[in-house]
Design a protein around this motif. Structure first.
Motif, PDB file in Angstrom:
ATOM      1  N   ASP A  57      -2.358   4.719  -5.904  1.00 14.24           N
ATOM      2  CA  ASP A  57      -1.940   3.331  -6.063  1.00 14.24           C
ATOM      3  C   ASP A  57      -0.481   3.213  -5.633  1.00 14.24           C
ATOM      4  OD1 ASP A  57      -2.811   0.832  -6.602  1.00 14.24           O
ATOM      5  OD2 ASP A  57      -3.077   1.111  -8.753  1.00 14.24           O
ATOM      6  N   ALA A  58      -0.231   3.329  -4.335  1.00 18.12           N
ATOM      7  CA  ALA A  58       1.143   3.337  -3.842  1.00 18.12           C
ATOM      8  C   ALA A  58       1.418   2.039  -3.058  1.00 18.12           C
ATOM      9  CB  ALA A  58       1.356   4.549  -2.935  1.00 18.12           C
ATOM     10  N   THR A  59       2.615   1.657  -2.863  1.00 17.79           N
ATOM     11  CA  THR A  59       3.859   2.085  -3.486  1.00 17.79           C
ATOM     12  C   THR A  59       4.339   0.921  -4.325  1.00 17.79           C
ATOM     13  OG1 THR A  59       4.404   3.244  -1.422  1.00 17.79           O
ATOM     14  CG2 THR A  59       6.197   2.951  -3.042  1.00 17.79           C
ATOM     15  N   HIS A  60       4.441   1.074  -5.645  1.00 17.88           N
ATOM     16  CA  HIS A  60       4.922  -0.049  -6.429  1.00 17.88           C
ATOM     17  C   HIS A  60       6.442   0.015  -6.570  1.00 17.88           C
ATOM     18  CE1 HIS A  60       5.393   2.484 -10.006  1.00 17.88           C
ATOM     19  NE2 HIS A  60       4.142   2.878  -9.906  1.00 17.88           N
ATOM     20  N   ILE A  61       7.018  -1.062  -7.109  1.00 12.66           N
ATOM     21  CA  ILE A  61       8.469  -1.181  -7.180  1.00 12.66           C
ATOM     22  C   ILE A  61       9.076  -0.069  -8.035  1.00 12.66           C
ATOM     23  CG2 ILE A  61      10.318  -2.611  -8.150  1.00 12.66           C
ATOM     24  CD1 ILE A  61       9.455  -3.525  -5.421  1.00 12.66           C
ATOM     25  N   TYR A  84      16.040  18.506   1.650  1.00 11.48           N
ATOM     26  CA  TYR A  84      15.319  17.652   0.707  1.00 11.48           C
ATOM     27  C   TYR A  84      13.835  17.999   0.767  1.00 11.48           C
ATOM     28  CZ  TYR A  84      13.400  13.137  -1.047  1.00 11.48           C
ATOM     29  OH  TYR A  84      12.716  12.160  -1.728  1.00 11.48           O
ATOM     30  N   VAL A  85      13.247  18.252  -0.394  1.00 12.19           N
ATOM     31  CA  VAL A  85      11.830  18.610  -0.497  1.00 12.19           C
ATOM     32  C   VAL A  85      11.155  17.639  -1.460  1.00 12.19           C
ATOM     33  CG1 VAL A  85      10.157  20.412  -1.092  1.00 12.19           C
ATOM     34  CG2 VAL A  85      12.372  21.043  -0.075  1.00 12.19           C
ATOM     35  N   GLN A  86       9.966  17.187  -1.070  1.00 12.08           N
ATOM     36  CA  GLN A  86       9.175  16.307  -1.930  1.00 12.08           C
ATOM     37  C   GLN A  86       7.709  16.709  -1.827  1.00 12.08           C
ATOM     38  OE1 GLN A  86       7.933  11.623  -1.922  1.00 12.08           O
ATOM     39  NE2 GLN A  86      10.102  12.037  -1.530  1.00 12.08           N
ATOM     40  N   ASN A  87       6.999  16.587  -2.934  1.00 12.14           N
ATOM     41  CA  ASN A  87       5.581  16.940  -2.949  1.00 12.14           C
ATOM     42  C   ASN A  87       4.708  15.691  -2.967  1.00 12.14           C
ATOM     43  OD1 ASN A  87       6.299  16.315  -5.738  1.00 12.14           O
ATOM     44  ND2 ASN A  87       4.191  16.940  -6.202  1.00 12.14           N
ATOM     45  N   VAL A  88       3.431  15.888  -2.791  1.00  9.37           N
ATOM     46  CA  VAL A  88       2.414  14.861  -3.010  1.00  9.37           C
ATOM     47  C   VAL A  88       1.334  15.508  -3.867  1.00  9.37           C
ATOM     48  CG1 VAL A  88       0.795  13.237  -1.979  1.00  9.37           C
ATOM     49  CG2 VAL A  88       2.838  13.916  -0.711  1.00  9.37           C
ATOM     50  N   ARG A 128      -5.240   7.725   2.476  1.00  8.03           N
ATOM     51  CA  ARG A 128      -4.906   6.320   2.725  1.00  8.03           C
ATOM     52  C   ARG A 128      -3.655   5.907   1.968  1.00  8.03           C
ATOM     53  NH1 ARG A 128      -9.038   3.765   0.383  1.00  8.03           N
ATOM     54  NH2 ARG A 128      -7.813   3.076  -1.412  1.00  8.03           N
ATOM     55  N   GLU A 129      -3.568   6.280   0.682  1.00 12.33           N
ATOM     56  CA  GLU A 129      -2.418   5.867  -0.115  1.00 12.33           C
ATOM     57  C   GLU A 129      -1.146   6.613   0.304  1.00 12.33           C
ATOM     58  OE1 GLU A 129      -2.333   3.344  -2.394  1.00 12.33           O
ATOM     59  OE2 GLU A 129      -4.328   2.958  -1.581  1.00 12.33           O
ATOM     60  N   THR A 130      -1.287   7.853   0.745  1.00 11.33           N
ATOM     61  CA  THR A 130      -0.120   8.586   1.245  1.00 11.33           C
ATOM     62  C   THR A 130       0.390   7.958   2.529  1.00 11.33           C
ATOM     63  OG1 THR A 130      -0.933  10.645   0.246  1.00 11.33           O
ATOM     64  CG2 THR A 130       0.759  10.853   1.948  1.00 11.33           C
ATOM     65  N   ALA A 131      -0.527   7.526   3.390  1.00 12.66           N
ATOM     66  CA  ALA A 131      -0.125   6.854   4.631  1.00 12.66           C
ATOM     67  C   ALA A 131       0.600   5.549   4.320  1.00 12.66           C
ATOM     68  CB  ALA A 131      -1.344   6.595   5.506  1.00 12.66           C
ATOM     69  N   PHE A 169       2.273   4.889   1.594  1.00 11.22           N
ATOM     70  CA  PHE A 169       3.576   5.281   1.045  1.00 11.22           C
ATOM     71  C   PHE A 169       4.556   5.576   2.173  1.00 11.22           C
ATOM     72  CE2 PHE A 169       6.397   8.726  -0.493  1.00 11.22           C
ATOM     73  CZ  PHE A 169       7.016   8.061  -1.540  1.00 11.22           C
ATOM     74  N   ARG A 170       4.114   6.310   3.184  1.00 10.87           N
ATOM     75  CA  ARG A 170       4.981   6.601   4.329  1.00 10.87           C
ATOM     76  C   ARG A 170       5.453   5.310   4.997  1.00 10.87           C
ATOM     77  NH1 ARG A 170       0.707  10.275   5.860  1.00 10.87           N
ATOM     78  NH2 ARG A 170       1.210  12.439   5.364  1.00 10.87           N
ATOM     79  N   GLU A 171       4.534   4.364   5.184  1.00 12.16           N
ATOM     80  CA  GLU A 171       4.894   3.094   5.816  1.00 12.16           C
ATOM     81  C   GLU A 171       5.947   2.358   4.995  1.00 12.16           C
ATOM     82  OE1 GLU A 171       1.342   0.847   6.311  1.00 12.16           O
ATOM     83  OE2 GLU A 171       0.363   2.342   7.589  1.00 12.16           O
ATOM     84  N   ASP A 172       5.769   2.345   3.683  1.00 14.78           N
ATOM     85  CA  ASP A 172       6.726   1.655   2.822  1.00 14.78           C
ATOM     86  C   ASP A 172       8.084   2.351   2.838  1.00 14.78           C
ATOM     87  OD1 ASP A 172       4.901  -0.296   2.054  1.00 14.78           O
ATOM     88  OD2 ASP A 172       4.221   0.834   0.303  1.00 14.78           O
ATOM     89  N   MET A 173       8.091   3.670   2.803  1.00 22.68           N
ATOM     90  CA  MET A 173       9.360   4.399   2.845  1.00 22.68           C
ATOM     91  C   MET A 173      10.082   4.163   4.173  1.00 22.68           C
ATOM     92  SD  MET A 173       9.758   5.991  -0.094  1.00 22.68           S
ATOM     93  CE  MET A 173       9.070   4.444  -0.747  1.00 22.68           C
ATOM     94  N   THR A 174       9.336   4.087   5.254  1.00 21.51           N
ATOM     95  CA  THR A 174       9.933   3.803   6.561  1.00 21.51           C
ATOM     96  C   THR A 174      10.540   2.406   6.574  1.00 21.51           C
ATOM     97  OG1 THR A 174       8.311   5.238   7.657  1.00 21.51           O
ATOM     98  CG2 THR A 174       9.488   3.671   9.039  1.00 21.51           C
TER      99      THR A 174
END
Length: 409
Positions: free
Chosen positions: A49-53, A78-82, A106-109, A111-116
């Motif tokens: 359920d990504a990406t909420h505020i 910088y390291v981050q997990n999923v 799908r939700e990871t993709a 999340f990437r779009e929102d972070m970009t």
């Protein structure tokens, strides 16, 4: 697993200040002065359920950390997990009749779009729990063989008594730990455990659930905490500069992870600072997936909200504060963005060298983003009210806001 593309970070004249930041473990502000390469691990999403505020606020805080360090002319590792396999993900996939791997992808993709869109700087290593399993299994075996872990009906548990420093991250008493353990994925009431707080390292295969070869552990999948430990130790080693995440991760996740790592290596501490971002509420309750009271970054973007305004809304609150998302906060951010863009669109302006130092000082002081915004606001007010003659000023302000606050004007 790949991360998202990095936006360019403009270089500013001079050099930034070392970061002073609140450390949950010492319960005070410490000064971090890393070597040439600063090391940070931030716990990532469980992708259902990504990406909420609330997510965005957390990652914005640690994006500021990166920007402060880059401004000191350091490199940042910088390291981050999923957590792309876990009970909540499997439960959501079952509820919705979806394949759990497709849901995670799908939700990871997204999340990437929102972070970009929000211009969050990406990790150098973005690692999924599933791909980390080959490195997790040997760690669990080592803990078991050293007597720091034990088997219970095929599952493997960590013994919190194996780490003399256990409790030093969250500083909670046993009863508070037990309550939070039950609330946040633990099983304190399971019969047969040596200590109710002992967390699972390896879950033996369950019917109908995914599992992997665990060598001498048998088929199964990893516990939540050991996942981050394996990834952090592999890519950063012990004693890295910041372990970061939301305040709800202080216990059990960061507490347990620290004990896992310290029992494995015999070194202390796992991280020099444990840094936690506050929680974001909506309609009076903490924004959470279980309650369904979520505001999604992607929905705001689809409605036409400029991602820079979303970022300004996040920056208007101190990262450690708990706060509530409202339409008024977003409207104020939209108006602020318009004022700032109008001010820097002028061909010349009032000198901005002092502003650069004000923003640097604010962020070095425990990431005081509201103070940084106020400094820019003051410059903007003077810029609008006064005829300046410094042709370089608008560009310098734009680069400062971009480099240090991640907002493109």
């Amino acid at each position: 697993m790949h991360a998202w593309p990095a936006s360019e970070v403009p270089a500013l004249p001079g050099k930034g200040r070392d970061l002073q930041i609140h450390d949950s473990a010492t319960r005070g502000t410490i000064t971090l002065a890393p070597g040439p390469v600063a090391r940070i691990y931030v716990c990532g999403i469980t992708p259902y359920d990504a990406t909420h505020i609330g997510h965005a606020a957390t990652y914005n805080a640690f994006d500021l950390v990166q920007r402060v360090w880059l401004d000191t002319k350091r490199q940042v590792h910088y390291v981050q997990n999923v957590t792309d396999v876990d009970d909540p993900l499997l439960e959501r996939a079952l509820r919705d009749g979806q394949d759990w791997t497709e849901l995670a992808e799908r939700e990871t993709a997204l999340f990437r779009e929102d972070m970009t869109a929000l211009r969050m700087l990406p990790p150098q290593h973005y690692i999924g729990a599933v791909e980390a399993i080959p490195g997790i299994v040997p760690l669990v075996e080592r803990l078991r063989d050293a007597g720091a872990a034990y088997e219970l009906e095929g599952d493997v548990y960590f013994s919190v008594e194996a780490d003399p420093h256990f409790g030093g991250v969250s500083h909670l008493d046993a009863e508070a730990m037990r309550l939070l353990s039950a609330e946040r994925g633990g099983d304190p009431d399971r019969p047969g455990k040596k200590n109710p707080l002992d967390p699972m390292l390896w879950m033996a295969a369950r019917p109908g659930e995914p599992s992997w070869d665990g060598g001498s552990l048998g088929r199964g999948r990893p516990g939540w905490h050991i996942e981050c430990v394996a990834i952090a130790l592999d890519h950063l080693g012990m004693g890295f500069d910041i372990q970061g995440g939301g305040s709800d991760l202080a216990f059990p996740h960061h507490e347990m992870g620290a004990s896992h790592a310290q029992a494995l290596t015999g070194e202390f501490p796992m991280a020099k600072a444990y840094v936690h971002a506050g929680m974001v509420a909506l309609h009076g309750e903490k924004m959470s997936k279980s309650k369904g009271n979520l505001v999604f970054v992607s929905a705001l973007r689809r409605s036409g909200v400029d991602p820079a305004a979303i970022r300004l809304a996040l920056l208007s609150h101190h990262y450690r504060a708990d706060w509530e998302w409202t339409d008024e906060i977003l409207a104020e951010a939209v108006a602020r963005l318009e004022r700032w863009r109008a001010a820097v669109s002028r061909p010349d302006g009032i000198a901005a060298d002092a502003l650069v130092e004000e923003v640097r000082e604010a962020l070095a002081n425990d990431l005081d983003a509201p103070a940084a915004l106020a400094a820019v606001d003051r410059w903007v007010e003077r810029q609008i009210a006064t005829d300046g003659d410094d042709e370089s000023a608008p560009g310098l302000v734009s680069r400062t806001v971009d480099a240090l606050l991640g907002v493109a004007l």
